[in-house]
Design a protein around this motif. Structure first.
Motif, PDB file in Angstrom:
ATOM      1  N   SER A  36       0.846  -1.201   0.000  1.00  0.00           N
ATOM      2  CA  SER A  36       0.000   0.000   0.000  1.00  0.00           C
ATOM      3  C   SER A  36       0.879   1.248   0.000  1.00  0.00           C
ATOM      4  N   GLY A  40       1.640   1.094  -3.636  1.00  0.00           N
ATOM      5  CA  GLY A  40       0.204   1.057  -3.869  1.00  0.00           C
ATOM      6  C   GLY A  40      -0.252   1.819  -5.098  1.00  0.00           C
ATOM      7  N   TRP A  76      -7.580  -4.245  -3.311  1.00  0.00           N
ATOM      8  CA  TRP A  76      -6.973  -4.245  -1.987  1.00  0.00           C
ATOM      9  C   TRP A  76      -7.757  -5.136  -1.029  1.00  0.00           C
TER      10      TRP A  76
END
Length: 90
Positions: A36, A40, A76
């Motif tokens: 992330s 990300g 995600w």
């Protein structure tokens, strides 16, 4: 990103959380951070993909690879991210 108070607080919480957990859980936190904060991508409302990870934003080559490369992009899910090995260039 660390200049943003909300992000700085988030990073501090990750660090504090790591103080009271097992080595296995620290590894899971690190993987979530890697997928992330470091590398990300995010999708805007019109499905435009943009880079936001510091590792991507600091390298034109990494951005190009992330956006145009034949790599896998998945939605995600922290439970998936924390169990996915990440590549480290040696």
């Amino acid at each position: 990103m660390l200049c943003d108070p909300d992000f700085a607080a988030f990073s501090q919480e990750i660090g504090l959380a790591s103080l009271a957990v097992s080595d296995e859980d620290i590894e899971k936190l690190a993987k979530c951070y890697w997928f992330s904060v470091e590398f990300g991508l995010c999708k805007e409302g019109n499905n435009t993909v943009k880079a936001y990870g510091a590792g991507l934003l600091s390298s034109f080559g990494e951005i190009r690879h992330a956006m145009q490369g034949d790599n896998t992009k998945i939605d995600w899910d922290p439970s998936v991210a924390c169990n996915t090995p990440y590549p480290i260039t040696e």
